[in-house]
Design an enzyme around this catalytic site. Structure first.
Site, PDB file in Angstrom:
ATOM      1  CB  SER A 108      35.175  41.856  38.907  1.00  5.73           C
ATOM      2  OG  SER A 108      34.723  41.299  37.684  1.00  5.73           O
ATOM      3  CB  SER A 109      32.768  43.880  34.396  1.00  4.14           C
ATOM      4  OG  SER A 109      33.262  42.764  33.855  1.00  4.14           O
ATOM      5  CB  CYS A 110      31.548  39.190  37.219  1.00  3.55           C
ATOM      6  SG  CYS A 110      32.282  39.094  38.852  1.00  3.55           S
ATOM      7  CE1 TYR A 137      36.998  37.808  42.432  1.00  6.64           C
ATOM      8  CE2 TYR A 137      35.497  38.449  40.540  1.00  6.64           C
ATOM      9  CZ  TYR A 137      36.861  38.606  41.321  1.00  6.64           C
ATOM     10  OH  TYR A 137      37.663  39.522  41.011  1.00  6.64           O
ATOM     11  CE  LYS A 141      36.934  41.472  43.737  1.00  2.04           C
ATOM     12  NZ  LYS A 141      38.396  42.345  44.370  1.00  2.04           N
ATOM     13  CG  HIS A 180      40.547  35.780  33.929  1.00  6.89           C
ATOM     14  ND1 HIS A 180      41.448  36.142  34.835  1.00  6.89           N
ATOM     15  CD2 HIS A 180      39.413  35.700  34.424  1.00  6.89           C
ATOM     16  CE1 HIS A 180      40.685  36.487  36.072  1.00  6.89           C
ATOM     17  NE2 HIS A 180      39.465  36.272  35.605  1.00  6.89           N
TER      18      HIS A 180
HETATM   19  O1  GFB Z   1      37.878  34.642  30.905  1.00  4.84           O
HETATM   20  P1  GFB Z   1      36.740  33.762  31.218  1.00  4.84           P
HETATM   21  O2  GFB Z   1      37.094  32.796  32.255  1.00  4.84           O
HETATM   22  O3  GFB Z   1      35.838  34.880  31.993  1.00  4.84           O
HETATM   23  O4  GFB Z   1      35.991  33.361  30.235  1.00  4.84           O
HETATM   24  P2  GFB Z   1      34.442  35.390  32.218  1.00  4.84           P
HETATM   25  C1  GFB Z   1      35.500  34.171  29.241  1.00  4.84           C
HETATM   26  C2  GFB Z   1      34.620  33.327  28.134  1.00  4.84           C
HETATM   27  O5  GFB Z   1      35.980  32.465  27.142  1.00  4.84           O
HETATM   28  C3  GFB Z   1      33.622  32.242  28.540  1.00  4.84           C
HETATM   29  C4  GFB Z   1      35.393  31.250  27.168  1.00  4.84           C
HETATM   30  O6  GFB Z   1      32.814  32.176  27.543  1.00  4.84           O
HETATM   31  C5  GFB Z   1      34.570  30.921  28.399  1.00  4.84           C
HETATM   32  O7  GFB Z   1      33.875  29.765  28.244  1.00  4.84           O
HETATM   33  N1  GFB Z   1      36.552  30.355  26.989  1.00  4.84           N
HETATM   34  C6  GFB Z   1      36.922  29.670  25.878  1.00  4.84           C
HETATM   35  C7  GFB Z   1      37.477  30.149  27.996  1.00  4.84           C
HETATM   36  N2  GFB Z   1      38.221  29.011  26.090  1.00  4.84           N
HETATM   37  C8  GFB Z   1      38.548  29.352  27.339  1.00  4.84           C
HETATM   38  C9  GFB Z   1      39.629  28.828  28.071  1.00  4.84           C
HETATM   39  O8  GFB Z   1      40.415  28.164  27.623  1.00  4.84           O
HETATM   40  N3  GFB Z   1      39.686  29.213  29.392  1.00  4.84           N
HETATM   41  C10 GFB Z   1      38.709  30.104  29.877  1.00  4.84           C
HETATM   42  N4  GFB Z   1      38.855  30.682  31.123  1.00  4.84           N
HETATM   43  N5  GFB Z   1      37.618  30.504  29.080  1.00  4.84           N
HETATM   44  C11 GFB Z   1      35.244  35.752  34.603  1.00  4.84           C
HETATM   45  C12 GFB Z   1      34.583  35.510  36.179  1.00  4.84           C
HETATM   46  O9  GFB Z   1      34.274  35.334  33.873  1.00  4.84           O
HETATM   47  O10 GFB Z   1      35.692  37.053  34.426  1.00  4.84           O
HETATM   48  C13 GFB Z   1      35.326  36.175  37.112  1.00  4.84           C
HETATM   49  O11 GFB Z   1      34.351  34.024  36.457  1.00  4.84           O
HETATM   50  C14 GFB Z   1      35.959  37.314  36.712  1.00  4.84           C
HETATM   51  O12 GFB Z   1      34.379  36.133  38.234  1.00  4.84           O
HETATM   52  C15 GFB Z   1      36.311  37.572  35.347  1.00  4.84           C
HETATM   53  O13 GFB Z   1      34.615  38.429  36.894  1.00  4.84           O
HETATM   54  C16 GFB Z   1      36.653  38.977  34.832  1.00  4.84           C
HETATM   55  O14 GFB Z   1      34.257  36.639  31.902  1.00  4.84           O
HETATM   56  O15 GFB Z   1      33.422  34.542  31.634  1.00  4.84           O
END
Ligand code: GFB
Length: 313
Positions: A108-110, A137, A141, A180
């Site tokens: 994953s890119s994280c 996580y 990875k 996500h």
């Molecule tokens: O998709 P997401 O949870 O992945 O969030 P990450 C991306 C951005 O969207 C963050 C915002 O800045 C969140 O605050 N966001 C806004 C929301 N509204 C929402 C919502 O309703 N739901 C969610 N989920 N986000 C994950 C990692 O990080 O990415 C994992 O935690 C993994 O480890 C994955 O690598 C690809 O990019 O922030």
């Protein structure tokens, strides 16, 4: 790989694994081996060893993982690190011991440092501190990548690693809290439209930038790497462009046909400020993403509408 090769897809019911399975079948591969969790629990080492010793598997794609968005990662780090370490360790080791020819591990890119310079090159792995919200996580990875590289170095095992950017597409998990951002916003904005809500709450500031890749492009890239890459370094998979979360939310409002307000809840985490992968290695090998973001979001929303009674959540 030929059409009779025995190919095991771990995680065939997930977003990525289901797309890989469809793509392999559409290309004529007929010996695809899959197991539901009730038949094979991947955190159970004995069960995984027994499965591999019985199956004469030629190729393995590890798309099985415990995944979630920023909120779920932050809330349940113990589960994310334990389950992912167990699943990947069991599969990589059993695959090597049973004589598998080649294995693809998906990261994953994280895994890259929180403040890595952008676009993020593969070489920036382990060059700085990780993002706190998904450190558990990410470290699982990173351990998977290191394990593939160590098995390659010590045993000559052909294990390759691909690092996808943030993924989305049909069949995603639309859980309101654990998912996500793309599926979460599709669901929230759709439900606001249907119930006549004048406002949708977006987590965080809306300023983080993310690169999104359509899952069928990812599965295409995985099969491309499987057939064209045997190196030790992880390879980034992305589309090469990013947008802010605010822009993403506006695009989803447009596609869903919602004209209410967006408000930003800054008590929720933003996560990494920016995650744009450098995909020049993959492009040099000869692969490029070809689904436009607008088409990808449209297809995903159409799938969501067609599966309102059965989507994962
Ligand atoms: O998709 P997401 O949870 O992945 O969030 P990450 C991306 C951005 O969207 C963050 C915002 O800045 C969140 O605050 N966001 C806004 C929301 N509204 C929402 C919502 O309703 N739901 C969610 N989920 N986000 C994950 C990692 O990080 O990415 C994992 O935690 C993994 O480890 C994955 O690598 C690809 O990019 O922030």
């Amino acid at each position: 790989m030929n059409e009779d090769s025995r190919i095991y897809i771990a995680g065939h019911r997930g977003l990525v694994g289901s797309s890989i399975e469809l793509k392999l079948r559409s290309r004529g591969f007929s010996n695809i081996i899959v197991r539901t969790r009730s038949r094979l629990d991947l955190v159970n080492q004995d069960a995984v060893n027994q499965f591999f010793s019985e199956q004469s598997i030629d190729f393995v794609i590890i798309a099985a993982a415990m995944v979630g968005g920023v909120y779920a990662n932050n809330l349940r780090p113990a589960e994310f690190i334990r389950n992912n370490l167990q699943i990947q360790t069991n599969i990589i080791d059993a695959a090597y011991r049973s004589g598998v020819d080649k294995l693809l591990f998906l990261g994953s890119s994280c895994i890259y440092p929180r403040l890595a310079s952008q676009p993020i090159k593969e070489d920036s792995l382990l060059s700085g501190p990780l993002e706190e919200t998904n450190k558990a996580y990410a470290i699982a990875k990173i351990a998977g990548i290191e394990m593939c590289q160590a098995y390659r170095k010590q045993y000559g095992f052909n294990a390759i690693c691909a690092m996808p950017t943030n993924l989305y597409g049909p069949g995603d998990n639309f859980h309101i809290q654990d998912s996500h951002v793309v599926p979460a916003l599709i669901r929230k904005i759709h439900e606001a439209k249907v119930s006549g809500d004048k406002n949708v709450v977006i987590w965080g500031s809306g300023n983080p930038r993310r690169e999104f890749l359509y899952v069928d492009d990812l599965s295409d890239a995985c099969l491309f790497l499987f057939e064209n890459y045997d190196g030790e370094s992880p390879i980034n998979i992305g589309c090469g462009e990013d947008i802010t979360i605010k822009e993403l939310a506006k695009l989803i409002c447009f596609i869903v046909g919602y004209s209410g307000q967006l408000t930003f809840d800054t008590s929720k985490p933003d996560g990494t400020p920016r995650k744009l992968l450098d995909v020049s290695r993959l492009e040099k090998l000869g692969w490029r993403a070809n689904t436009s973001f607008r088409d990808g979001i449209k297809n995903t929303y159409e799938w969501f509408l067609d599966n309102l009674d059965s989507y994962r959540s």
